[in-house]
Motif scaffolding. Structure first.
Motif, PDB file in Angstrom:
ATOM      1  N   MET A  55       0.271   0.057  -4.072  1.00 52.59           N
ATOM      2  CA  MET A  55      -0.410   0.651  -2.912  1.00 52.59           C
ATOM      3  C   MET A  55      -0.725   2.133  -3.192  1.00 52.59           C
ATOM      4  O   MET A  55      -1.749   2.649  -2.772  1.00 52.59           O
ATOM      5  N   HIS A  56       0.217   2.794  -3.892  1.00 48.76           N
ATOM      6  CA  HIS A  56      -0.002   4.181  -4.336  1.00 48.76           C
ATOM      7  C   HIS A  56      -0.162   4.171  -5.856  1.00 48.76           C
ATOM      8  O   HIS A  56       0.701   3.657  -6.575  1.00 48.76           O
ATOM      9  N   GLY A  57      -1.254   4.777  -6.350  1.00 44.33           N
ATOM     10  CA  GLY A  57      -1.606   4.645  -7.765  1.00 44.33           C
ATOM     11  C   GLY A  57      -0.716   5.391  -8.732  1.00 44.33           C
ATOM     12  O   GLY A  57      -0.748   5.131  -9.935  1.00 44.33           O
ATOM     13  N   ASN A  58       0.093   6.335  -8.225  1.00 42.41           N
ATOM     14  CA  ASN A  58       0.985   7.094  -9.110  1.00 42.41           C
ATOM     15  C   ASN A  58       2.416   6.560  -9.066  1.00 42.41           C
ATOM     16  O   ASN A  58       3.358   7.275  -9.415  1.00 42.41           O
ATOM     17  N   GLU A  59       2.567   5.301  -8.596  1.00 37.93           N
ATOM     18  CA  GLU A  59       3.887   4.674  -8.532  1.00 37.93           C
ATOM     19  C   GLU A  59       3.810   3.360  -9.309  1.00 37.93           C
ATOM     20  O   GLU A  59       3.744   2.276  -8.729  1.00 37.93           O
ATOM     21  N   PRO A  60       3.804   3.459 -10.676  1.00 43.74           N
ATOM     22  CA  PRO A  60       3.441   2.296 -11.491  1.00 43.74           C
ATOM     23  C   PRO A  60       4.447   1.144 -11.476  1.00 43.74           C
ATOM     24  O   PRO A  60       4.072  -0.001 -11.717  1.00 43.74           O
ATOM     25  N   THR A  94      -3.354   8.179  -9.316  1.00 44.04           N
ATOM     26  CA  THR A  94      -3.125   9.143  -8.235  1.00 44.04           C
ATOM     27  C   THR A  94      -2.603   8.418  -6.995  1.00 44.04           C
ATOM     28  O   THR A  94      -2.867   7.237  -6.797  1.00 44.04           O
ATOM     29  N   ARG A  95      -1.874   9.145  -6.161  1.00 44.45           N
ATOM     30  CA  ARG A  95      -1.366   8.552  -4.921  1.00 44.45           C
ATOM     31  C   ARG A  95      -2.534   8.094  -4.040  1.00 44.45           C
ATOM     32  O   ARG A  95      -2.544   7.006  -3.492  1.00 44.45           O
ATOM     33  N   ARG A  96      -3.532   8.994  -3.936  1.00 42.55           N
ATOM     34  CA  ARG A  96      -4.633   8.732  -3.005  1.00 42.55           C
ATOM     35  C   ARG A  96      -5.826   8.062  -3.687  1.00 42.55           C
ATOM     36  O   ARG A  96      -5.983   8.144  -4.910  1.00 42.55           O
ATOM     37  N   LEU A 142       6.286  -2.463  -2.420  1.00 41.86           N
ATOM     38  CA  LEU A 142       7.014  -1.790  -3.504  1.00 41.86           C
ATOM     39  C   LEU A 142       6.463  -0.386  -3.752  1.00 41.86           C
ATOM     40  O   LEU A 142       5.281  -0.213  -4.046  1.00 41.86           O
ATOM     41  N   HIS A 143       7.332   0.602  -3.641  1.00 46.67           N
ATOM     42  CA  HIS A 143       6.934   2.012  -3.815  1.00 46.67           C
ATOM     43  C   HIS A 143       7.932   2.755  -4.691  1.00 46.67           C
ATOM     44  O   HIS A 143       8.955   2.196  -5.098  1.00 46.67           O
ATOM     45  N   GLU A 144       7.614   4.050  -4.926  1.00 47.59           N
ATOM     46  CA  GLU A 144       8.524   4.895  -5.700  1.00 47.59           C
ATOM     47  C   GLU A 144       8.574   6.297  -5.105  1.00 47.59           C
ATOM     48  O   GLU A 144       7.546   6.845  -4.696  1.00 47.59           O
ATOM     49  N   GLY A 145       9.768   6.889  -5.105  1.00 50.92           N
ATOM     50  CA  GLY A 145       9.928   8.285  -4.700  1.00 50.92           C
ATOM     51  C   GLY A 145      10.101   9.159  -5.927  1.00 50.92           C
ATOM     52  O   GLY A 145      10.393   8.652  -7.014  1.00 50.92           O
TER      53      GLY A 145
HETATM   54 ZN   LIG Z   1       4.412   5.010  -2.231  1.00 55.85          ZN
END
Ligand SMILES: [Zn+2]
Length: 497
Positions: A55-60, A94-96, A142-145
């Motif tokens: 969903m966020h491109g910088n969270e592979p 990128t996130r966005r 699924l995401h990443e911090g």
């Molecule tokens: Zn995220």
């Protein structure tokens, strides 16, 4: 054969336990966001779980994990997987969404909690429509911090952010237990959080009572993608177990290898001592390859079985060898012995040699002038040998190749390993930090050995580097094709693979 008998035999062979074939559709067809949706069915009715990555491109890691989960099998219920939900952002890393700022560019802020309000983008609308149509019981995103929540309250890394519903809280407690049991000693534990952020898909599914939901957050800081993707897989696997869906092994990363499969299955080692970025970039541009990153835990657990090629990149050979442990090194040796190909570059070439107590010993090559291993970095001439050029793959001539403290190789003359063939020779030299001149020129830069039914290739310099001759990089990709085509699996004889 009697035709009636044939039909019976076929039915017996297919068996009642064989799962229905997975289905694949496309979400957002005809838009820039078009992305595959995998639907995995079973014979028994049960819960439907939707898993979303990227969903966020910088969270592979989320996309990496979901791409593997898309090939899982289950015995009960239904599993729907969208591995790469936001392709424009993933491509840009990128996130966005490229070109859009603030919440407008953040796909995971496009989902209002109020059912009267419209989704904030066409793609969010498509995702929401899919949920309304498929009616999942659970939505897992699924995401990443960027940092561990436990150490830095500003980040949500290493948490499960759950709907505030007893069923979801109870399930996430089990998932936390599983992921925490598998984490590296001394690394901060995963924590339970509630109340997913406003505008997120999971917040909307919870508040609109469409499904139970969770956001699973790993932590990018100081951890390999393979480690984080495995954490995602462990959490999803535990949820599916808890729901009685009887999933296959959590380290199943690919569909089975078979002779009709035209894609080359490439495992890229991404664990202690590995810097996999340059290979990752090179391999990503080749649509003939299906690439997964994996670390020691998955390798020890048999994950290599469905791969054609294992690439071990640069970094630190000793850290790679020790990180893999005796069990991981043995799994790699078995992989090659049964027909897989090993490609080790720089550190991965040290690892493939016979010289160290942590090395694999699958190529009859030893490292010489070990005292001056830190002989420097730079660009050096490598000449492809006749043998190298005969293999349609490797091309010909002399190429400018990036070198960074790679091994200087010589025959080890071990009786239990076949002699290697030299595919490339160093013509230039790097001799800094006290290394004597005259040692490197004329030694093999690329060697190809045989180990059991498989091949093991050591690349002393970095053919994969952006700083290397582009023709040599292209040659390397063709060479991977050649390796896979001669491997047992692609000839349909890959017993045990
Ligand atoms: Zn995220």
């Amino acid at each position: 054969m009697n035709p009636a008998f044939m039909v019976t035999a076929l039915l017996l062979f297919q068996g009642a336990s064989q799962a229905p074939a997975p289905q694949q559709t496309v979400l957002g067809s005809g838009t820039g966001f078009a992305t595959p949706v995998h639907i995995i069915n079973s014979h028994e009715t049960g819960p439907t779980v939707l898993v979303i990555g990227g969903m966020h491109g910088n969270e592979p890691a989320g996309a990496e994990a979901a791409s593997a989960i898309a090939h899982w099998t289950i015995e009960r219920g239904r599993l729907i997987v969208i591995p790469r939900a936001n392709i424009p952002a993933l491509n840009a890393k990128t996130r966005r969404i490229p070109g859009l700022d603030g919440d407008e560019g953040d796909l995971n802020r496009h989902f209002p909690v109020d059912p009267e309000m419209e989704m904030q983008s066409e793609h969010a609308d498509d995702l929401w429509s899919l949920i309304e149509e498929q009616k999942p019981d659970w939505v897992i995103d699924l995401h990443e911090g960027y940092d561990f929540k436990k150490l830095n309250p500003d980040s949500v890394g290493s948490t499960i952010i759950s709907c505030d519903e007893p069923k979801a809280i109870a399930a996430s407690a089990l998932m936390l237990e599983a992921v925490n049991a598998a984490r590296k000693e001394g690394s901060p534990s995963f924590l339970q959080l509630r109340h997913p952020v406003r505008g997120s898909l999971v917040r909307a599914t919870c508040e609109q009572s469409v499904a139970l939901g969770m956001i699973l957050e790993t932590t990018t800081k100081g951890q390999h993608v393979a480690t984080r993707a495995r954490q995602h897989r462990i959490m999803i696997h535990r949820l599916l177990e808890h729901l009685g869906m009887q999933p296959c092994d959590k380290d199943l990363l690919l569909p089975p290898v078979d002779a009709t499969d035209e894609l080359i299955h490439v495992a890229l080692y991404d664990g202690p001592g590995a810097s996999s970025a340059a290979f990752s970039t090179l391999l990503a541009d080749d649509s003939r390859l299906l690439v997964r990153r994996l670390g020691p835990a998955a390798i020890q657990n048999g994950a290599l079985e469905r791969f054609d090629i294992l690439i071990v990149p640069g970094g630190s050979g000793s850290r790679q060898g020790r990180g893999l442990g005796a069990a991981g090194r043995e799994a790699i040796r078995d992989f090659v012995e049964t027909g897989g190909s090993y490609v080790g570059a720089c550190a991965g070439a040290y690892l493939g040699s016979v010289s160290y107590d942590w090395s694999l010993g699958i190529v009859d090559a030893k490292v010489i002038d070990r005292k001056h291993w830190k002989r420097g970095t730079g660009i050096v001439d490598v000449e492809w040998t006749d043998h190298g050029s005969e293999q349609a793959a490797l091309g010909e001539g002399t190429h400018r190749i990036r070198y960074a403290n790679g091994p200087i190789l010589a025959p080890a003359n071990r009786d239990d390993i076949q002699d290697y063939e030299v595919l490339g020779i160093y013509r230039g030299e790097i001799a800094l930090n006290g290394a004597p001149t005259g040692v490197m020129p004329g030694t093999p830069a690329i060697v190809q050995g045989t180990w059991g039914d498989g091949r093991a290739i050591l690349l002393s310099p970095h053919l994969e580097s952006m700083k290397s001759d582009p023709e040599a990089r292209a040659n390397l990709l063709e060479y991977l094709q050649w390796l896979a085509l001669i491997s047992a699996s692609k000839q349909g004889t890959g017993a045990g693979k």
